[in-house]
Scaffold this motif. Structure first.
Motif, PDB file in Angstrom:
ATOM      1  N   SER A 147       0.835  -1.189   0.000  1.00 37.69           N
ATOM      2  CA  SER A 147       0.000   0.000   0.000  1.00 37.69           C
ATOM      3  C   SER A 147       0.877   1.248   0.000  1.00 37.69           C
ATOM      4  CB  SER A 147      -0.924  -0.001   1.216  1.00 37.69           C
ATOM      5  OG  SER A 147      -0.168  -0.070   2.405  1.00 37.69           O
ATOM      6  N   SER A 148       0.244   2.411  -0.149  1.00 36.08           N
ATOM      7  CA  SER A 148       0.988   3.668  -0.191  1.00 36.08           C
ATOM      8  C   SER A 148       1.826   3.853   1.062  1.00 36.08           C
ATOM      9  CB  SER A 148       0.012   4.838  -0.338  1.00 36.08           C
ATOM     10  OG  SER A 148      -0.671   4.759  -1.566  1.00 36.08           O
ATOM     11  N   ARG A 196       3.468   6.048   3.850  1.00 33.27           N
ATOM     12  CA  ARG A 196       3.244   7.309   4.542  1.00 33.27           C
ATOM     13  C   ARG A 196       4.590   7.860   5.029  1.00 33.27           C
ATOM     14  NH1 ARG A 196      -1.474   8.481   6.891  1.00 33.27           N
ATOM     15  NH2 ARG A 196      -0.518   8.794   8.934  1.00 33.27           N
ATOM     16  N   GLN A 255       4.697  11.613  -6.211  1.00 30.40           N
ATOM     17  CA  GLN A 255       4.753  10.159  -6.322  1.00 30.40           C
ATOM     18  C   GLN A 255       3.402   9.545  -5.937  1.00 30.40           C
ATOM     19  OE1 GLN A 255       7.525   8.680  -7.581  1.00 30.40           O
ATOM     20  NE2 GLN A 255       8.324  10.765  -7.779  1.00 30.40           N
ATOM     21  N   VAL A 256       2.852   8.748  -6.830  1.00 29.06           N
ATOM     22  CA  VAL A 256       1.508   8.196  -6.592  1.00 29.06           C
ATOM     23  C   VAL A 256       1.491   7.158  -5.474  1.00 29.06           C
ATOM     24  CG1 VAL A 256       0.755   8.620  -8.951  1.00 29.06           C
ATOM     25  CG2 VAL A 256       1.856   6.445  -8.386  1.00 29.06           C
ATOM     26  N   ASP A 257       2.622   6.508  -5.220  1.00 29.26           N
ATOM     27  CA  ASP A 257       2.651   5.467  -4.191  1.00 29.26           C
ATOM     28  C   ASP A 257       3.239   5.946  -2.874  1.00 29.26           C
ATOM     29  OD1 ASP A 257       5.031   5.771  -5.478  1.00 29.26           O
ATOM     30  OD2 ASP A 257       5.344   3.647  -5.912  1.00 29.26           O
ATOM     31  N   LEU A 258       3.412   7.260  -2.734  1.00 28.07           N
ATOM     32  CA  LEU A 258       3.849   7.854  -1.472  1.00 28.07           C
ATOM     33  C   LEU A 258       2.775   8.814  -0.976  1.00 28.07           C
ATOM     34  CD1 LEU A 258       7.590   8.795  -2.184  1.00 28.07           C
ATOM     35  CD2 LEU A 258       6.719   6.706  -1.144  1.00 28.07           C
ATOM     36  N   VAL A 259       2.592   8.883   0.344  1.00 29.23           N
ATOM     37  CA  VAL A 259       1.656   9.834   0.937  1.00 29.23           C
ATOM     38  C   VAL A 259       2.438  10.714   1.908  1.00 29.23           C
ATOM     39  CG1 VAL A 259      -0.413  10.144   2.322  1.00 29.23           C
ATOM     40  CG2 VAL A 259      -0.268   8.220   0.739  1.00 29.23           C
ATOM     41  N   LYS A 316      11.106   3.303  -0.529  1.00 27.77           N
ATOM     42  CA  LYS A 316      10.385   2.049  -0.738  1.00 27.77           C
ATOM     43  C   LYS A 316      11.129   0.876  -0.096  1.00 27.77           C
ATOM     44  CE  LYS A 316       8.110   3.492  -5.020  1.00 27.77           C
ATOM     45  NZ  LYS A 316       7.970   3.295  -6.481  1.00 27.77           N
TER      46      LYS A 316
END
Length: 229
Positions: free
Chosen positions: A2-3, A5, A26-30, A122
């Motif tokens: 999942s994303s 955080r 970045q779409v996969d980072l919050v 990541k």
């Protein structure tokens, strides 16, 4: 997964703003929060409970080593697995070892590219480590000297048995030696006159044979086992 955080703790306004913008793209980072001081950063991490906290060492109220120590202590007490990625200008041996001793999971120098920073985040979130080659050499030197400034797990007996059953090939030993020296896949490919894809295959086989989770652990185990000098 999942994303991821992320909280950023950095006192330099322009640096913090630039990194924030890069991470938000970045779409996969919050990006869940930012802080300009160590105290604010620790509070932010405790309230937001990010997967990874990016910590600058040169904070105005307390250094990043102490921030790392407090973040890790609070996470352990609360049963969380917050990771810490150190991002700094310094690669001095004393600072590097102090950061790892405090519980840092990854260590990057500030000239890292945005692409590599995202990859580092990541890997760190997954439980692995991103260590700048210059930093890796410092850690490995400590292993060679068998000093206890930073605690590094000794190789388990099980992986030695596996290695006896499935020994490394001559080429894998050459690649392993390059890993210990801190060289990237591209650098290894150039030095050994093979493709990057071939290097990746050798690295994957080495990790499997050494029962290692990442390149740094493989290098440490190779030194412990006397596979490279």
């Amino acid at each position: 997964m999942s994303s991821i955080r992320v909280v950023l703790i950095e006192d330099h306004d322009l640096t913090r703003m630039g990194m924030k913008i890069a991470l938000q793209q970045q779409v996969d980072l919050v990006f869940v929060g930012e802080a300009a001081t160590g105290a604010e950063g620790v509070s932010m991490v405790n309230s937001q409970q990010p997967d990874v906290a990016i910590v600058d060492l040169g904070l105005p109220d307390m250094d990043g080593v102490e921030v790392t120590r407090q973040i890790k202590a609070a996470a352990t007490e609360a049963g969380r697995a917050t990771k810490v990625l150190i991002l700094t200008l310094t690669d001095s041996q004393e600072t590097v070892l102090a950061a790892f001793a405090a519980g840092a999971d990854s260590y990057c120098i500030k000239d890292i590219s945005s692409e590599n920073l995202v990859q580092a985040l990541k890997l760190t979130a997954e439980g692995n480590s991103w260590i700048d080659p210059a930093i890796a050499s410092i850690v490995l030197q400590q292993v060679r000297r068998r000093e206890a400034t930073v605690e590094i797990d000794a190789a388990e007996a099980d992986y030695k048995q596996v290695l006896q059953a499935t020994p490394l090939t001559e080429r894998e030993l050459e690649v392993l030696s390059e890993i210990v020296n801190g060289n990237s896949n591209a650098e290894i490919a150039e030095r050994l006159y093979i493709t990057v894809g071939t290097v990746k295959t050798h690295v994957r086989n080495i990790l499997n044979k050494l029962c290692a989770d990442d390149r740094t652990q493989a290098a440490v185990r190779a030194l412990r086992a006397g596979l490279v000098k």
